[in-house]
Design an enzyme around this catalytic site. Structure first.
Site, PDB file in Angstrom:
ATOM      1  N   HIS A 150      59.692  49.041  20.010  1.00  0.00           N
ATOM      2  CA  HIS A 150      59.438  48.944  21.559  1.00  0.00           C
ATOM      3  C   HIS A 150      59.568  48.469  22.328  1.00  0.00           C
ATOM      4  O   HIS A 150      59.402  48.262  23.495  1.00  0.00           O
ATOM      5  CB  HIS A 150      58.164  49.974  22.426  1.00  0.00           C
ATOM      6  CG  HIS A 150      58.803  51.021  22.519  1.00  0.00           C
ATOM      7  ND1 HIS A 150      59.108  52.204  22.075  1.00  0.00           N
ATOM      8  CD2 HIS A 150      58.245  51.816  24.111  1.00  0.00           C
ATOM      9  CE1 HIS A 150      59.166  53.869  23.134  1.00  0.00           C
ATOM     10  NE2 HIS A 150      58.795  53.243  24.227  1.00  0.00           N
ATOM     11  N   THR A 196      68.497  53.546  22.640  1.00  0.00           N
ATOM     12  CA  THR A 196      69.165  52.440  21.642  1.00  0.00           C
ATOM     13  C   THR A 196      68.572  52.278  20.328  1.00  0.00           C
ATOM     14  O   THR A 196      69.937  52.091  19.581  1.00  0.00           O
ATOM     15  CB  THR A 196      68.664  50.873  22.817  1.00  0.00           C
ATOM     16  OG1 THR A 196      68.570  51.277  24.146  1.00  0.00           O
ATOM     17  CG2 THR A 196      68.932  49.744  21.559  1.00  0.00           C
ATOM     18  N   GLY A 197      67.620  53.023  19.988  1.00  0.00           N
ATOM     19  CA  GLY A 197      67.116  53.108  18.670  1.00  0.00           C
ATOM     20  C   GLY A 197      68.227  53.757  18.278  1.00  0.00           C
ATOM     21  O   GLY A 197      68.684  53.428  16.851  1.00  0.00           O
ATOM     22  N   ARG A 198      68.594  55.006  18.569  1.00  0.00           N
ATOM     23  CA  ARG A 198      69.447  55.900  18.022  1.00  0.00           C
ATOM     24  C   ARG A 198      70.877  55.282  17.854  1.00  0.00           C
ATOM     25  O   ARG A 198      71.354  55.450  16.344  1.00  0.00           O
ATOM     26  CB  ARG A 198      69.680  56.942  18.524  1.00  0.00           C
ATOM     27  CG  ARG A 198      68.130  58.098  18.506  1.00  0.00           C
ATOM     28  CD  ARG A 198      68.198  59.642  18.423  1.00  0.00           C
ATOM     29  NE  ARG A 198      68.421  59.007  20.600  1.00  0.00           N
ATOM     30  CZ  ARG A 198      66.804  58.978  20.849  1.00  0.00           C
ATOM     31  NH1 ARG A 198      65.768  58.956  20.025  1.00  0.00           N
ATOM     32  NH2 ARG A 198      67.047  59.348  22.145  1.00  0.00           N
TER      33      ARG A 198
END
Length: 392
Positions: free
Chosen positions: A204, A213-215
């Site tokens: 995080h 952003t993570g996807r």
């Protein structure tokens, strides 16, 4: 602040310490690994099918799928906007509030992610976040957070939070470890991407925009791993159908079990491919029907605008002039011909920024198909009802 709140705030709390995963061996169930590989194969076939769908002119459909992925990823965070509002916002027309602008920023972040060449780096991740959160100073675009954050619980204290990410001084080393992990070749590709995503969400690293952003990083890994070459499979649309299971799978990963998040990404990939195939088929049918009805010389501007309507279903004469590099009379004539062919609705007047009046034409069939795509994405296959996203 009341006495109870002061009492809670005065107690110590425990923040997560991310596991180092560069060389970690994961206990992945063979059946889970097999489903992940089948899902990766489905993604690759979908990418190949779409590359041939428009006889080499793939750009319009590629842009549509990227936008659907961006919109779905945003909706997981309860940022929702309809196809018509987003298409009008894309050409600077009408004021539909902040959600359209947030989704536009997610599209830009996805474009930034897919432009990355080579191994994943800290600079790549920061660039994606900067594009996503541009103009939102409170989120420190392009910079890791420098304070504690937490998920769930209350706004004033992490003590009753569902999850407390690591202290900010651990972020850079953890992201560097994640980037090294992304270079491994001993894991099934989709399982690899799912674990990387879960690790990113555990770290995080930003004060806001972590989920989106993570996807986006999942698509970087799919592209780097060769599963996709020219398209963006709307995996987030698959996740959107059951966000509770998605968040539960992230929790399971943090508790040491990678299988649920891998399974969720496999399920999402299969759902995304099915939904994307239906959308692509509809758009192809619209395109072909318009082409049959269009009465214009083969060198006319209208033929160049025709596929453009798939990616941008709201257009103005000015947009056509600028995009096609033609005069106003040529643009106006093309729009009239496309209206006669049934591709565009009758023009309407819409207020743009500064309340300027603009005449806009819309490919309503495309807009309706995009909204149907969104509705299918929200339908929970386990319950048959549309899902609603809990707070991340």
């Amino acid at each position: 602040m009341d006495r109870q709140r002061l009492s809670v705030n005065g107690r110590p709390y425990r923040a997560a310490v991310p596991t180092v995963i560069e060389f970690l061996q994961f206990d992945i169930d063979p059946d889970v690994a097999a489903r992940a590989e089948d899902a990766r194969a489905a993604i690759t076939r979908f990418d190949a099918e779409l590359s041939a769908l428009f006889d080499g002119e793939f750009a319009p459909l590629s842009a549509v799928l990227l936008r659907t992925e961006s919109a779905s990823s945003s909706q997981i965070e309860n940022i929702t906007v309809g196809a018509k509002a987003l298409s009008l916002a894309d050409v600077g027309l009408a004021k539909f509030g902040s959600n359209a602008r947030l989704v536009q920023a997610n599209v830009e972040a996805m474009n930034r992610a897919l432009e990355l060449i080579g191994p994943l780096t800290i600079d790549h991740i920061l660039a994606i976040h900067e594009a996503l959160m541009h103009g939102q100073d409170r989120a420190a675009p392009g910079h890791f957070r420098d304070q504690q954050v937490w998920i769930g619980g209350t706004d004033y204290s992490p003590h009753r939070a569902d999850f407390v990410p690591p202290r900010h001084h651990r972020i850079e080393d953890s992201i560097r470890d994640l980037c090294a992990f992304s270079e491994r070749t001993d894991l099934p590709l989709l399982a690899h991407a799912a674990i990387a995503h879960a690790q990113f969400e555990t770290i995080h690293p930003f004060s806001d925009g972590n989920g989106r952003t993570g996807r986006a990083l999942v698509h970087v890994m799919l592209r780097n791993g060769g599963a996709t070459t020219r398209t963006t499979v709307p995996v987030s649309a698959g996740l959107l159908s059951d966000t509770t299971a998605y968040y539960d799978a992230l929790t399971a990963y943090r508790d040491g079990d990678p299988n649920p998040i891998i399974d969720e990404f496999s399920r999402a990939a299969f759902a995304a491919v099915s939904n994307g195939q239906q959308l692509a088929g509809e758009l192809k049918a619209f395109h072909d029907a318009w082409a049959v009805s269009l009465r214009a010389r083969k060198d006319a501007v209208a033929w160049r605008v025709l596929p453009f309507l798939l990616r941008q279903p709201s257009v103005t004469s000015k947009l056509v002039q600028e995009t096609m590099n033609v005069t106003q009379p040529a643009a106006d004539n093309a729009l009239r011909q496309l209206q006669e062919a049934g591709a565009l609705s009758r023009p309407t007047t819409v207020h743009g920024e500064g309340q300027k009046r603009n005449v806009v034409w819309q490919a309503t069939e495309v807009l309706d198909a995009l909204d149907r795509f969104g509705e299918r994405a929200r339908r929970n296959p386990r319950s048959g009802t549309s899902s609603s996203s809990p707070a991340p």
